[in-house]
Design an enzyme around this catalytic site. Structure first.
Site, PDB file in Angstrom:
ATOM      1  N   ASN A 168       0.716  -1.088   0.056  1.00 52.24           N
ATOM      2  CA  ASN A 168      -0.166   0.080  -0.106  1.00 52.24           C
ATOM      3  C   ASN A 168       0.911   1.139  -0.109  1.00 52.24           C
ATOM      4  OD1 ASN A 168       0.867  -0.596   2.764  1.00 52.24           O
ATOM      5  ND2 ASN A 168      -0.952   0.627   3.544  1.00 52.24           N
ATOM      6  N   GLU A 266       3.969  -4.797  12.450  1.00 47.95           N
ATOM      7  CA  GLU A 266       2.852  -3.829  12.358  1.00 47.95           C
ATOM      8  C   GLU A 266       1.784  -4.411  11.474  1.00 47.95           C
ATOM      9  OE1 GLU A 266       3.456  -0.851  13.887  1.00 47.95           O
ATOM     10  OE2 GLU A 266       5.533  -0.808  14.168  1.00 47.95           O
ATOM     11  N   CYS A 300      -3.212   1.492   6.697  1.00 53.40           N
ATOM     12  CA  CYS A 300      -3.386   0.622   7.785  1.00 53.40           C
ATOM     13  C   CYS A 300      -4.017   1.564   9.034  1.00 53.40           C
ATOM     14  CB  CYS A 300      -2.279   0.075   8.504  1.00 53.40           C
ATOM     15  SG  CYS A 300      -0.749   1.326   8.457  1.00 53.40           S
ATOM     16  N   GLU A 480       8.118   0.932  16.429  1.00 50.07           N
ATOM     17  CA  GLU A 480       8.953   1.569  15.459  1.00 50.07           C
ATOM     18  C   GLU A 480       8.984   3.043  15.701  1.00 50.07           C
ATOM     19  OE1 GLU A 480       8.910  -0.514  11.657  1.00 50.07           O
ATOM     20  OE2 GLU A 480       9.555  -2.291  12.561  1.00 50.07           O
TER      21      GLU A 480
HETATM   22  P1  NDP Z   1       0.464  -9.417   3.458  1.00 51.08           P
HETATM   23  O1  NDP Z   1       0.510  -9.738   4.972  1.00 51.08           O
HETATM   24  O2  NDP Z   1      -0.244 -10.079   2.634  1.00 51.08           O
HETATM   25  O3  NDP Z   1       1.787  -9.186   3.014  1.00 51.08           O
HETATM   26  C1  NDP Z   1       2.849  -8.217   3.446  1.00 51.08           C
HETATM   27  C2  NDP Z   1       4.415  -8.612   2.899  1.00 51.08           C
HETATM   28  O4  NDP Z   1       4.411 -10.176   3.630  1.00 51.08           O
HETATM   29  C3  NDP Z   1       4.523  -8.813   1.710  1.00 51.08           C
HETATM   30  O5  NDP Z   1       5.630  -8.420   1.285  1.00 51.08           O
HETATM   31  C4  NDP Z   1       4.070 -10.312   1.336  1.00 51.08           C
HETATM   32  O6  NDP Z   1       4.442 -10.987   0.112  1.00 51.08           O
HETATM   33  C5  NDP Z   1       4.733 -11.055   2.565  1.00 51.08           C
HETATM   34  N1  NDP Z   1       4.414 -12.247   3.153  1.00 51.08           N
HETATM   35  C6  NDP Z   1       3.166 -13.048   2.780  1.00 51.08           C
HETATM   36  N2  NDP Z   1       2.973 -13.969   3.159  1.00 51.08           N
HETATM   37  C7  NDP Z   1       4.465 -14.483   4.021  1.00 51.08           C
HETATM   38  C8  NDP Z   1       4.709 -15.329   4.620  1.00 51.08           C
HETATM   39  N3  NDP Z   1       4.193 -16.524   4.849  1.00 51.08           N
HETATM   40  N4  NDP Z   1       6.011 -15.197   5.253  1.00 51.08           N
HETATM   41  C9  NDP Z   1       6.786 -14.014   4.967  1.00 51.08           C
HETATM   42  N5  NDP Z   1       6.301 -12.924   4.246  1.00 51.08           N
HETATM   43  C10 NDP Z   1       5.034 -13.168   3.753  1.00 51.08           C
HETATM   44  O7  NDP Z   1       0.037  -7.659   3.649  1.00 51.08           O
HETATM   45  P2  NDP Z   1      -0.338  -6.819   2.334  1.00 51.08           P
HETATM   46  O8  NDP Z   1       0.596  -6.781   1.281  1.00 51.08           O
HETATM   47  O9  NDP Z   1      -1.790  -7.580   1.606  1.00 51.08           O
HETATM   48  O10 NDP Z   1      -0.684  -5.268   2.854  1.00 51.08           O
HETATM   49  C11 NDP Z   1      -2.080  -5.233   3.561  1.00 51.08           C
HETATM   50  C12 NDP Z   1      -1.816  -5.076   5.130  1.00 51.08           C
HETATM   51  O11 NDP Z   1      -0.799  -4.811   5.559  1.00 51.08           O
HETATM   52  C13 NDP Z   1      -3.173  -4.885   5.758  1.00 51.08           C
HETATM   53  O12 NDP Z   1      -3.517  -5.586   6.537  1.00 51.08           O
HETATM   54  C14 NDP Z   1      -2.598  -3.356   6.409  1.00 51.08           C
HETATM   55  O13 NDP Z   1      -3.390  -2.962   7.722  1.00 51.08           O
HETATM   56  C15 NDP Z   1      -1.265  -3.835   6.786  1.00 51.08           C
HETATM   57  N6  NDP Z   1      -0.359  -2.844   6.885  1.00 51.08           N
HETATM   58  C16 NDP Z   1      -0.090  -2.226   8.080  1.00 51.08           C
HETATM   59  C17 NDP Z   1       0.711  -1.280   8.565  1.00 51.08           C
HETATM   60  C18 NDP Z   1       1.342  -1.121   9.838  1.00 51.08           C
HETATM   61  O14 NDP Z   1       2.016  -0.093  10.207  1.00 51.08           O
HETATM   62  N7  NDP Z   1       0.442  -1.378  11.005  1.00 51.08           N
HETATM   63  C19 NDP Z   1       0.985  -0.196   7.596  1.00 51.08           C
HETATM   64  C20 NDP Z   1       0.465  -0.587   6.127  1.00 51.08           C
HETATM   65  C21 NDP Z   1      -0.361  -1.802   6.068  1.00 51.08           C
HETATM   66  P3  NDP Z   1       3.650 -11.001  -0.980  1.00 51.08           P
HETATM   67  O15 NDP Z   1       2.776  -9.582  -1.239  1.00 51.08           O
HETATM   68  O16 NDP Z   1       4.457 -11.302  -2.341  1.00 51.08           O
HETATM   69  O17 NDP Z   1       2.494 -12.038  -0.705  1.00 51.08           O
END
Ligand code: NDP
Length: 499
Positions: A168, A266, A300, A480
């Site tokens: 995002n 996060e 988020c 963080e």
């Molecule tokens: P995901 O959890 O699907 O993915 C985040 C990252 O983790 C991506 O690089 C993804 O790769 C990777 N990933 C997925 N599965 C695994 C695994 N089993 N082991 C290690 N890495 C893995 O989140 P999204 O990309 O869909 O992002 C949206 C989410 O992020 C929302 O829930 C949002 O709330 C949260 N978010 C939280 C923030 C915060 O600061 N608290 C800020 C911004 C977003 P790939 O995409 O290739 O699957």
């Protein structure tokens, strides 16, 4: 070492005009994945393939971790001055390519170019500048034990750290991890979302040009369950800084737990936005529509649950609907666009599914939820959805409990302060909250009782990089920002000298 631009991509020599192949960046050079497999990277606003990225697996991860491990002793021995200078050079590299990076981010995510210019790229620059300063100002503690002994705390870098970021806010969140990791003398392996690889690739080029030594910053593209998962269980990875969804966070925590890796998570949010009837309503509504729909609601920290004191409830619904329907929706690359495409058609279908569910749960869609009319023909394959305002749902409904991560905001009335606090706290999440009131005592009283890592009063998304940032409950573990980031990326060691 300089690398010719042509050698920077892992191109397999396909004809000119073919989409670009991104490379992994390992040990100071761009490389093809060992298995030779690539994934398509789409522009979600048009559906066209704009690049191919490595579908990396455990072998690429192992090569990156090995390079980072080799580079660690040398980099850990650099002075704070040297690391600070390096981070400033990276910041300058981002600044010099700001317009190009904003364009890459808009094409990769579907977000408005105007937003990438205003938010994402300036924040990436600020992240590096901020931690360049922090590296110079870090201090540690001393605990004199009366006249018997002197304890002091050394803070050592951890070693190789894994940095996993979502789609995002791609470069904004990746640099929020890379900068403190390097400022404290660690080496890293980054794994961005496979949906948005472009600015991470550009960051590798910038680090290269800024003279970041080989192996200090490594980038492995690919799928989460394959490349990401391999990184989280690699025995030489000492810590994992992860931003993403709550379910992925749970999987990472489960995998990393038995290996005793340090973890910062996060995760998701379902953030309340509470409007009391003494608030400055016009300002509250102007900011609330941003909080609900900026970045197509895919932040988020989005204020996705609005709670309005009963006396102003109708005005709040009308005000949000009026503002949502006025947002200029369209081509992300048009500088006038305020609301672009969602990240993918799959995600848009998921968000639409929640609107169908809202109807089944007794909600009323006051506006939005359909595909916008009048989009240009080149956007016919895009993941567009009108921003939606929903009323009439019960607080326990799934639509009000689950993170939708899209342009959907619910509005619910409340009678008094107690009910507002109970509604705001009534989810499994606890990332952020916003309160609108002109009553100073109420502002302090309510803020202190909200279960959220960050509470904004009469504002939203106003960030100071020194403050602890993170969530409670299912929104994550750890903080963080500022000193918290420096502490996460270092291991404290107590030295006790008997006097
Ligand atoms: P995901 O959890 O699907 O993915 C985040 C990252 O983790 C991506 O690089 C993804 O790769 C990777 N990933 C997925 N599965 C695994 C695994 N089993 N082991 C290690 N890495 C893995 O989140 P999204 O990309 O869909 O992002 C949206 C989410 O992020 C929302 O829930 C949002 O709330 C949260 N978010 C939280 C923030 C915060 O600061 N608290 C800020 C911004 C977003 P790939 O995409 O290739 O699957």
């Amino acid at each position: 070492v300089t690398v010719e631009p042509a050698a920077r991509k892992a191109s397999d020599g396909r004809a000119a005009g073919a989409v670009e192949d991104l490379g992994n960046y390992i040990d100071g050079s761009f490389r093809q994945p060992r298995n030779g497999r690539f994934l398509d990277d789409l522009n979600p606003a048009t559906g066209e393939v704009i690049a191919r990225l490595p579908d990396s697996d455990a072998a690429d991860v192992a090569a990156a971790v090995e390079a980072a491990q080799r580079a660690f002793p040398g980099f850990a021995a650099t002075t704070a001055q040297e690391r600070s200078r390096l981070l400033l050079d990276v910041a300058r590299g981002i600044e010099e390519r700001a317009e190009h990076l904003a364009m890459l981010e808009a094409r990769d995510t579907g977000k408005p170019l105007a937003l990438a210019r205003r938010l994402d790229i300036p924040r990436a620059i600020a992240n590096f500048r901020f931690f360049a300063g922090a590296a110079l100002h870090a201090a540690s503690e001393c605990h004199p034990t009366d006249s018997a002994a002197l304890n002091y705390t050394l803070r050592r870098p951890l070693g190789v750290v894994a940095l996993i970021s979502p789609w995002n806010l791609p470069i904004y969140l990746l640099t929020w991890k890379v900068a403190p990791a390097l400022a404290t003398g660690n080496t890293c392996v980054a794994k961005p979302s496979e949906l948005t690889p472009l600015t991470a690739g550009a960051l590798a080029e910038i680090c290269h040009d800024a003279g970041v030594p080989p192996g200090v910053f490594n980038l492995v593209h690919g799928l989460g369950p394959r490349a990401g998962a391999a990184l989280t269980v690699h025995p030489d990875v000492r810590a994992i800084s992860f931003t993403g969804g709550t379910a992925t966070g749970a999987a990472i925590m489960g995998a990393a737990g038995p290996l005793f890796k340090k973890v910062s998570l996060e995760l998701g949010g379902k953030n309340p936005n509470v409007l009391f009837d003494d608030a400055d309503l016009e300002t509250a509504l102007d900011v609330s529509v941003q909080s609900a729909f900026m970045n197509q609601g895919q932040i988020c920290l989005s204020g996705s649950r609005v709670f309005a004191e009963r006396r102003i409830y109708d005005q709040v619904v009308e005000g949000l609907v009026a503002r949502a329907t006025r947002l200029k929706i369209g081509d992300p690359l048009d500088p006038a666009t305020e609301f672009g495409s969602l990240i993918s058609r799959d995600h848009a279908a998921k968000v639409s599914g929640y609107l169908t569910l809202a109807g089944a749960e007794g909600g009323k869609i006051e506006c939005g939820g359909a595909r916008p009319s009048g989009l240009a023909s080149h956007l016919a394959g895009g993941a567009f959805l009108d921003p939606a305002v929903v009323t009439g749902l019960a607080p326990a409904s799934r639509v009000m409990q689950e993170e939708i991560f899209g342009p959907v905001v619910t509005v619910t009335p409340f009678a008094d302060e107690e009910e507002a606090i109970a509604l705001a706290n009534g989810t499994r999440f606890g990332l952020s909250a916003t309160v609108w009131t002109n009553d100073l005592r109420r502002a302090h009283r309510v803020a202190a009782r909200l279960e959220a890592g960050t509470v904004w009063v009469n504002t939203w998304l106003l960030r100071d990089l020194r403050v602890p940032f993170g969530g409670t409950k299912m929104s994550g573990i750890g903080r963080e920002g500022g000193r918290d980031s420096l502490e996460f990326f270092t291991e404290p060691q107590n030295i006790c000298i008997k006097l």
